[in-house]
Design an enzyme around this catalytic site. Structure first.
Site, mmCIF file in Angstrom:
data_model
loop_
_atom_site.group_PDB
_atom_site.id
_atom_site.type_symbol
_atom_site.label_atom_id
_atom_site.label_comp_id
_atom_site.label_asym_id
_atom_site.label_seq_id
_atom_site.Cartn_x
_atom_site.Cartn_y
_atom_site.Cartn_z
ATOM 1 C CG HIS A 20 -4.406 9.644 0.182
ATOM 2 N ND1 HIS A 20 -3.035 9.603 0.087
ATOM 3 C CD2 HIS A 20 -4.685 9.037 1.356
ATOM 4 C CE1 HIS A 20 -2.518 9.002 1.153
ATOM 5 N NE2 HIS A 20 -3.504 8.657 1.939
ATOM 6 C CE1 TYR A 47 0.697 7.582 2.861
ATOM 7 C CE2 TYR A 47 1.202 5.405 1.998
ATOM 8 C CZ TYR A 47 0.330 6.268 2.635
ATOM 9 O OH TYR A 47 -0.900 5.812 3.051
ATOM 10 C CG ASP A 56 -1.835 1.194 1.242
ATOM 11 O OD1 ASP A 56 -2.700 1.274 0.347
ATOM 12 O OD2 ASP A 56 -1.681 2.062 2.128
ATOM 13 C CE LYS A 61 -3.684 4.768 0.232
ATOM 14 N NZ LYS A 61 -2.266 4.438 0.468
#
Length: 333
Positions: free
Chosen positions: A131, A67, A62, A98
């Site tokens: 997201h 990130y 994931d 995302k």
């Protein structure tokens, strides 16, 4: 995290970490995934953690543009597949990414996925999610624009009507750049509105779920409509089962009907989180009893976004503002 699925998991005779959920378009998503958010923040930490996860046996990763570590994820995947020598192939992996809030315009959605694919070194992802149900402005550096108060600058129109964003998601799905598309952190109301207008219904809604926020209404809504959800009580149950608490919570989530996404940078914990037991009826009921009537949210970025996705929640239950901490996903058929 939550998502939607049209079927039950693969046969229960399989170990939980080998089970899958079938999404509403037939794509199979492993029930246990590895979360890559904020793995230490140190250069090389994500690479080492993802490498360890893949070697332990995880096949579901994931990820997210937000990130800022997808290059390390991609390098770990590439090197692992090279060492596997064909025993594990790209098609054996399930990789999700995302699109962040400031990239909700149609051309920005495309740019976000292309950026993630480039960083991951992939031709496609298995799942692409919106997201958050919040659209904000982008600055010249393709970062979220912030106002004088430090909060994101909201795009009210696109937040209220995400159809242009979803049409871009559908286009990428049609092109095969994403094998499935979905959302993250969406409410029942938001999902219902999207489902009414979607040409391709979301396959997943990734949301926060744990015994203190069981999200029963949302889980039921997603399961009734083929959307899959992912989620990671308690000490007494763990002792009785001879397992640690994290393993019990992961098993509880899978049995409730959604994929779970534990994350860690510690090799022993990565391996432990993949060793998910099957809960007895008594232990499952004990966790359910702890969850009943609870509603404590830990992840709400309203102080960053300048927008509250859950305004109806009581002030006494107001969650801490955190960066991102999705731990489960629910799929809706």
């Amino acid at each position: 995290m939550s998502s939607t699925t049209a079927s039950e998991p693969t046969p229960t005779a399989l170990p939980i970490n080998q089970r899958t959920f079938t999404l509403n378009n037939g794509v199979k998503m492993p029930a246990v995934g590895f979360g890559t958010f904020s793995n230490g923040g140190v250069e090389g930490e994500t690479y080492r953690a993802v490498t360890c996860a893949l070697e332990v046996g995880y096949r579901h990763l994931d990820c997210a543009w937000f990130y800022e570590n997808e290059e390390e994820v991609g390098a770990a995947v590439r090197d692992f597949l090279a060492r596997a020598g064909g025993a594990v192939r790209r098609e054996d992996l399930f990789i999700c990414t995302k699109v962040w809030n400031h990239l909700h315009e149609p051309d920005e959605v495309r740019w976000s996925l292309e950026c993630s694919l480039r960083h991951l070194g992939l031709a496609y992802v298995d799942l692409f999610l919106v997201h958050w149900p919040v659209a904000v402005e982008s600055d010249a550096r393709r970062q979220p624009r912030r106002g004088p108060d430090g909060r994101y600058v909201l795009k009210p129109g696109l937040t209220a009507d995400p159809e242009p964003t979803w049409r871009a998601m559908e286009a990428l799905y049609a092109e095969g750049r994403a094998r499935a598309i979905g959302v993250s952190n969406w409410t029942v109301g938001g999902l219902a509105a999207l489902l009414a207008r979607a040409r391709v219904p979301p396959a997943v809604n990734q949301v926060e779920i744990h015994p203190f926020l069981p999200n029963g209404e949302l889980v039921a809504f997603c399961r009734a409509r083929g959307v899959v959800r992912t989620d990671p009580a308690l000490n007494a149950v763990a002792r009785r089962a001879g397992r640690d608490l994290a393993q019990v919570l992961l098993a509880w989530g899978v049995r409730r009907g959604y994929a779970v996404l534990p994350k860690s940078a510690t090799p022993a914990r990565i391996a432990s989180n993949f060793d998910v037991p099957a809960l007895s009826d008594a232990d499952f009921d004990a966790v359910e009893a702890v969850a009943r009537g609870r509603h404590v949210r830990f992840v709400n970025m309203k102080d960053t976004f300048g927008y509250d996705v859950w305004p109806e929640e009581a002030a006494a239950e107001a969650p801490r503002d955190a960066q991102d901490g999705n731990s489960s996903a629910v799929a809706v058929a």
